[in-house]
Write a protein that holds these residues in place. Structure first.
Motif, PDB file in Angstrom:
ATOM      1  N   LYS A 117       0.827  -1.205   0.000  1.00  0.00           N
ATOM      2  CA  LYS A 117       0.000   0.000   0.000  1.00  0.00           C
ATOM      3  C   LYS A 117       0.860   1.252   0.000  1.00  0.00           C
ATOM      4  O   LYS A 117       0.570   2.228  -0.709  1.00  0.00           O
ATOM      5  CB  LYS A 117      -0.919  -0.010   1.219  1.00  0.00           C
ATOM      6  N   ALA A 118       1.961   1.218   0.775  1.00  0.00           N
ATOM      7  CA  ALA A 118       2.868   2.369   0.833  1.00  0.00           C
ATOM      8  C   ALA A 118       3.517   2.618  -0.529  1.00  0.00           C
ATOM      9  O   ALA A 118       3.669   3.766  -0.963  1.00  0.00           O
ATOM     10  CB  ALA A 118       3.938   2.141   1.896  1.00  0.00           C
ATOM     11  N   GLN A 119       3.896   1.534  -1.222  1.00  0.00           N
ATOM     12  CA  GLN A 119       4.487   1.669  -2.549  1.00  0.00           C
ATOM     13  C   GLN A 119       3.488   2.255  -3.537  1.00  0.00           C
ATOM     14  O   GLN A 119       3.820   3.114  -4.354  1.00  0.00           O
ATOM     15  CB  GLN A 119       4.974   0.305  -3.051  1.00  0.00           C
ATOM     16  N   LEU A 120       2.227   1.789  -3.464  1.00  0.00           N
ATOM     17  CA  LEU A 120       1.193   2.310  -4.362  1.00  0.00           C
ATOM     18  C   LEU A 120       0.928   3.787  -4.095  1.00  0.00           C
ATOM     19  O   LEU A 120       0.761   4.579  -5.033  1.00  0.00           O
ATOM     20  CB  LEU A 120      -0.099   1.509  -4.198  1.00  0.00           C
ATOM     21  N   LEU A 121       0.901   4.158  -2.829  1.00  0.00           N
ATOM     22  CA  LEU A 121       0.683   5.567  -2.488  1.00  0.00           C
ATOM     23  C   LEU A 121       1.837   6.437  -2.978  1.00  0.00           C
ATOM     24  O   LEU A 121       1.629   7.580  -3.392  1.00  0.00           O
ATOM     25  CB  LEU A 121       0.510   5.721  -0.968  1.00  0.00           C
ATOM     26  N   TRP A 122       3.052   5.889  -2.947  1.00  0.00           N
ATOM     27  CA  TRP A 122       4.207   6.643  -3.445  1.00  0.00           C
ATOM     28  C   TRP A 122       4.078   6.860  -4.955  1.00  0.00           C
ATOM     29  O   TRP A 122       4.335   7.948  -5.459  1.00  0.00           O
ATOM     30  CB  TRP A 122       5.488   5.882  -3.141  1.00  0.00           C
ATOM     31  N   VAL A 123       3.646   5.805  -5.666  1.00  0.00           N
ATOM     32  CA  VAL A 123       3.475   5.922  -7.118  1.00  0.00           C
ATOM     33  C   VAL A 123       2.353   6.905  -7.451  1.00  0.00           C
ATOM     34  O   VAL A 123       2.420   7.629  -8.452  1.00  0.00           O
ATOM     35  CB  VAL A 123       3.172   4.537  -7.728  1.00  0.00           C
ATOM     36  N   LEU A 124       1.327   6.934  -6.590  1.00  0.00           N
ATOM     37  CA  LEU A 124       0.159   7.771  -6.847  1.00  0.00           C
ATOM     38  C   LEU A 124       0.291   9.175  -6.270  1.00  0.00           C
ATOM     39  O   LEU A 124      -0.712   9.865  -6.083  1.00  0.00           O
ATOM     40  CB  LEU A 124      -1.098   7.100  -6.278  1.00  0.00           C
ATOM     41  N   GLN A 125       1.508   9.599  -5.978  1.00  0.00           N
ATOM     42  CA  GLN A 125       1.713  10.980  -5.555  1.00  0.00           C
ATOM     43  C   GLN A 125       1.223  11.924  -6.659  1.00  0.00           C
ATOM     44  O   GLN A 125       1.248  11.596  -7.841  1.00  0.00           O
ATOM     45  CB  GLN A 125       3.193  11.252  -5.281  1.00  0.00           C
ATOM     46  N   ILE A 126       0.822  13.104  -6.235  1.00  0.00           N
ATOM     47  CA  ILE A 126       0.193  14.026  -7.178  1.00  0.00           C
ATOM     48  C   ILE A 126       1.093  14.369  -8.357  1.00  0.00           C
ATOM     49  O   ILE A 126       0.626  14.511  -9.491  1.00  0.00           O
ATOM     50  CB  ILE A 126      -0.272  15.309  -6.451  1.00  0.00           C
ATOM     51  N   LYS A 127       2.418  14.470  -8.126  1.00  0.00           N
ATOM     52  CA  LYS A 127       3.288  14.856  -9.248  1.00  0.00           C
ATOM     53  C   LYS A 127       3.364  13.750 -10.296  1.00  0.00           C
ATOM     54  O   LYS A 127       3.433  14.017 -11.497  1.00  0.00           O
ATOM     55  CB  LYS A 127       4.673  15.237  -8.760  1.00  0.00           C
ATOM     56  N   TYR A 128       3.324  12.480  -9.851  1.00  0.00           N
ATOM     57  CA  TYR A 128       3.365  11.384 -10.813  1.00  0.00           C
ATOM     58  C   TYR A 128       2.031  11.256 -11.549  1.00  0.00           C
ATOM     59  O   TYR A 128       1.998  10.922 -12.740  1.00  0.00           O
ATOM     60  CB  TYR A 128       3.723  10.077 -10.106  1.00  0.00           C
TER      61      TYR A 128
END
Length: 243
Positions: A117-128
């Motif tokens: 979940k943490a990895q997915l949230l990192w990928v789904l950061q607003i800039k990405y």
């Protein structure tokens, strides 16, 4: 991450370097009863064994992952054998294979649900997400907008459309994505190089035609395409990447 890269490398080598054209033809003709398919799946299995052995993951869980990846690869390829050779099915086929590999890697690496979940949230950061949106907008939506903007002039050049079908649209996709990529990584000279290269390639055709309407049409289309990409790249760069 080393294990994932080794598994992806094994997939690429087996799918694109070791697999013979005769195996592909045999699979298309015989589907699930194809010896070419059997050889192809066995190649994947052997390379996966090597990948897991190198990474030190050739244990009980590793063998289960190898069997599951091999079995799902066979099922996906059987499904693909009933489809045409278009780009859509090629990308879909490879996406299914890579998804299975990623899931197997997550299980073998012992990642918990919280870590995933943490990895997915990192990928789904607003800039990405903003970068993904910019690339998506730069392709078909921008192409449609440019076509509408040029529609009044396109009818005047109906007899001049002698190029490859859809080639102009794909050229537009690629040039806009390249421009956005150059802006994101800060290589603005690449934008100028791309414009110069396109001008050089188009110059010969326009010179032969000696048609002012066609020349103006091509220039207008190129400038619209570049302007759209520059604005999108500037927006994502200033609004999100500078944060």
């Amino acid at each position: 991450m080393t294990l994932l890269l080794l598994m992806v490398l094994a997939h690429v080598i087996a799918d694109f370097y070791i697999q013979k054209d005769t195996w592909v033809t045999c699979r298309k003709d015989n589907h699930y009863a194809s010896w070419g398919l059997c050889k192809h799946v066995l190649t994947h299995v052997f390379l996966l064994i090597a990948a897991l052995w190198i990474s030190g993951q050739l244990n009980g869980s590793g063998w289960i992952a190898i069997v599951l990846i091999g079995f799902t690869h066979m099922l996906i390829d059987i499904w693909k054998s009933y489809k045409n050779d278009g780009l859509y099915y090629f990308l879909l086929d490879q996406s299914f294979h890579l998804l299975v590999i990623v899931v197997a890697w997550l299980v073998l690496s012992g990642s918990t649900f919280a870590e995933i979940k943490a990895q997915l949230l990192w990928v789904l950061q607003i800039k990405y997400l903003a970068i993904a949106c910019v690339y998506v907008i730069a392709c078909r939506p921008a192409s449609i907008a440019i076509s509408i903007a040029l529609s009044n002039y396109t009818t005047q050049l109906a007899d001049k459309q002698t190029g490859l079908a859809s080639a102009g649209r794909w050229i537009g996709y690629l040039e806009r994505c390249l421009i956005i990529s150059f802006i994101i990584i800060g290589q603005f000279a690449g934008v100028g190089f791309l414009l110069a290269a396109k001008t050089i390639f188009r110059f010969g055709d326009l010179t032969k035609e000696k048609d002012m309407k066609l020349t103006e049409y091509m220039m207008l289309g190129t400038l619209l395409s570049f302007s759209c990409a520059l604005l999108l790249g500037w927006w994502v760069n200033k609004s999100f990447l500078s944060l």
